[in-house]
Scaffold this motif. Sequence first.
Motif, mmCIF file in Angstrom:
data_model
loop_
_atom_site.group_PDB
_atom_site.id
_atom_site.type_symbol
_atom_site.label_atom_id
_atom_site.label_comp_id
_atom_site.label_asym_id
_atom_site.label_seq_id
_atom_site.Cartn_x
_atom_site.Cartn_y
_atom_site.Cartn_z
ATOM 1 N N ASP A 1 121.221 89.087 84.377
ATOM 2 C CA ASP A 1 121.961 88.265 85.452
ATOM 3 C C ASP A 1 121.941 86.827 85.086
ATOM 4 O O ASP A 1 121.004 86.363 85.239
ATOM 5 C CB ASP A 1 121.188 88.577 86.831
ATOM 6 N N THR B 1 123.445 84.508 86.243
ATOM 7 C CA THR B 1 123.615 83.572 87.478
ATOM 8 C C THR B 1 122.448 83.314 87.967
ATOM 9 O O THR B 1 122.279 82.520 88.953
ATOM 10 C CB THR B 1 124.354 84.244 88.313
ATOM 11 N N THR B 2 121.130 83.987 87.493
ATOM 12 C CA THR B 2 119.874 83.900 88.036
ATOM 13 C C THR B 2 119.208 82.638 87.622
ATOM 14 O O THR B 2 119.643 81.965 86.699
ATOM 15 C CB THR B 2 119.139 85.042 88.022
ATOM 16 N N TYR C 1 115.598 92.201 89.297
ATOM 17 C CA TYR C 1 116.729 92.919 88.803
ATOM 18 C C TYR C 1 117.534 92.984 90.057
ATOM 19 O O TYR C 1 118.298 93.970 90.360
ATOM 20 C CB TYR C 1 116.322 94.254 88.081
ATOM 21 N N SER C 2 117.429 92.178 91.245
ATOM 22 C CA SER C 2 117.983 92.628 92.556
ATOM 23 C C SER C 2 119.570 92.866 92.226
ATOM 24 O O SER C 2 119.956 93.598 93.201
ATOM 25 C CB SER C 2 117.594 91.353 93.483
ATOM 26 N N SER C 3 120.219 91.842 91.725
ATOM 27 C CA SER C 3 121.643 92.054 91.229
ATOM 28 C C SER C 3 122.275 93.377 90.795
ATOM 29 O O SER C 3 123.127 93.908 91.234
ATOM 30 C CB SER C 3 122.118 91.070 90.083
ATOM 31 N N GLN D 1 122.279 95.519 93.813
ATOM 32 C CA GLN D 1 123.498 95.443 94.824
ATOM 33 C C GLN D 1 124.665 96.171 94.083
ATOM 34 O O GLN D 1 125.638 96.637 94.610
ATOM 35 C CB GLN D 1 123.726 94.017 94.972
ATOM 36 N N SER D 2 124.394 95.981 92.684
ATOM 37 C CA SER D 2 125.898 96.584 92.024
ATOM 38 C C SER D 2 125.901 98.199 92.213
ATOM 39 O O SER D 2 126.804 99.149 91.869
ATOM 40 C CB SER D 2 125.570 96.464 90.425
ATOM 41 N N GLN E 1 120.789 94.012 102.750
ATOM 42 C CA GLN E 1 119.593 94.208 101.712
ATOM 43 C C GLN E 1 118.616 95.171 102.365
ATOM 44 O O GLN E 1 117.904 95.782 101.483
ATOM 45 C CB GLN E 1 118.607 92.743 101.797
#
Length: 643
Positions: free
Chosen positions: A101, A103-104, A149-151, A154-155, A169
């Motif tokens: 990610d 963007t993190t 790895y939270s993104s 979401q994916s 969430q």
Amino acid sequence: MIIGIILRNFKTYNGINYIPLSNGEKFCGLIGQNGIGKSSILEALDCFFNNKDWNQNIDSNKSGIDISYITPIFLIEKTKLKINNDLAEKLSNEIWNFVTDTTTHTIRKKIIDKINISISQIKPEYTKENYFLLPLGENIDRDFTINVYSSILQSLHEKIEGEDDDVYQNKVRELFKPLMSEVKDLYDYIYIPKDIEPNNLVQLETKEIQRLMGEKLEDVIGAILPRTKIGDISTGLKAFIDELSGKLVGYKFKVPSSNQPNLKPVKIYSLIIEEFFSLRELHKEVDGGKDLPLRQLSSGEKQQAILSLVHSIIHSYRVDSSNIILAVDEPEASLHISACFDQFEKLYNVSNLCGQVIFSSHWYGFIPAMNSGIITNIAKKDNAHEPLLFNISKYREEIKHNAADYQQTHHHDLPMDIMLKSNNDFIQSIISSIIKEEPYNWLICEGSSDKIYFDEYFKDEIEFKKLRIIPVGNAKEVKKTYNHLKVSFEELGTKINGKVILITDTDTNLLEFDTSTVRNLICKRIVNDIGSKTTKLVEIKSNPKNPKTDIEDVLNGKLFHKTLLEFKNDYFDLLTFINDEDVVKETPSYIALDLKPTDYQLLDRFFNTNDNKFDFSKAYIKNLKEGTYEIPNWISEIKSYFN
């Protein structure tokens, strides 16, 4: 299996940290200075698997529910999961694909990069097609998280337009909780802290021992005293009470409520466990026919007793131990150095029986002495943990390689010379063991395939002469080991009761060194003598110095030929010269086959392809056990040294 762990604000780990633990190997060691965080990793896993108290880092900012978390990264064979396979497949594919990610936050990207490097080091047999790679963790409130790895989460779960972020969430966390629960239930994590009171672990009624055995004591008792039998007892006792009450005038026995409860099997089983098992304490058999209770043993002896019990249960009691992850904090604690090798050998054997062994240690003598495994060296620079992963089988080469990279990246040397300390610890262990009244004996060889042959040929010496067989890698390491030992042997003289024999191959570029006569220290080179058609054990500098002679050239020729035929179909181009109708004598394999130079080149290519040296040695030993074959003369000569 756990290949690594992400820790944030747990005990000594402040901020976000990733510590690699394995590349697929099951014998996993953590080394480093005191207070560096080795035990913290084992405690974090205990917290994750067994719901132990959370030990939050004292410097962490405690605002926010997920400021602290523990996230192991699992490598799981796909057939092991039965319920949440589809969800696991989606998550695993993302991780295998090196998803990052961008963007993190910068720190988070650095951690992901470290994890990706760790993933790239996983052994090739653990493929994306057959194994799940799953980061599954929880925060201090026991909520599911994979944080860095939270993104990805979401994916994998689409957000409804206009849906509140907190609601979304929570939905994501609830979606993945069953997967984490299934993975947790898949493993039995048994943790043995350094300062554990042994009686808390070795009593048969403890949860740890029952998990090791794979069944509860209630089940064992239930097979002997089934619930129906307890029901019969309850009925009989009720009849007795009713009869007794009937004979009393104006009195009777009854319970306060209107119902007449039966005996509860669980309570009966608990009473039996308490009365029977809690009274039986582990004892050690000592000379003179006495038995000493565990509480009277020294700290080191208690450590040995704990590991002996664990090893015995896993080896003899369990049908399948693949779900056990055994964690041991400093198995060498309080042990005399002469006993360290045996302790780690036992631990290594346990790792071959169960799913994984993770341990911390300050004794590095196990590193050159074990055939395979992983060591993670944990260091600290500018308050940040800097772990490095090494393969035990080739740690010397990897350390040399990593030393240059480490210096370039961190502008200072590796925190300690692992090679120096491991060699020194190993040599001290040998010396300490051979000056005992009942000494150990040692056979030092070059490669791990050599050990496989020697383990079988010297099985009687291993059992009755306390022989230990150690591969050290190559002729250079044999030379180094010999030179270290020679100094100690010359100093100790007649105090040495055990023997050390070192064996090298005859390489094309022969490494020559002096091997003067030293009592009980023997260093020999194997070489085929074409004139006498035998294998000889000669001094390193003696003649003959050719032909090139490896362990595969000096085996029983008939058995060697039989075993080689088993590989012909898979390696036909390399083994086309091997035929069923060939009549091969039981002379040394090099001489018995009598091949043309071009055929020897093909044979050499075969043994240097894939893991053929290892696979062939296993097949050779299997055939040796199933038949009757002559022992090579040079093996008999080595046996005579020990006898």
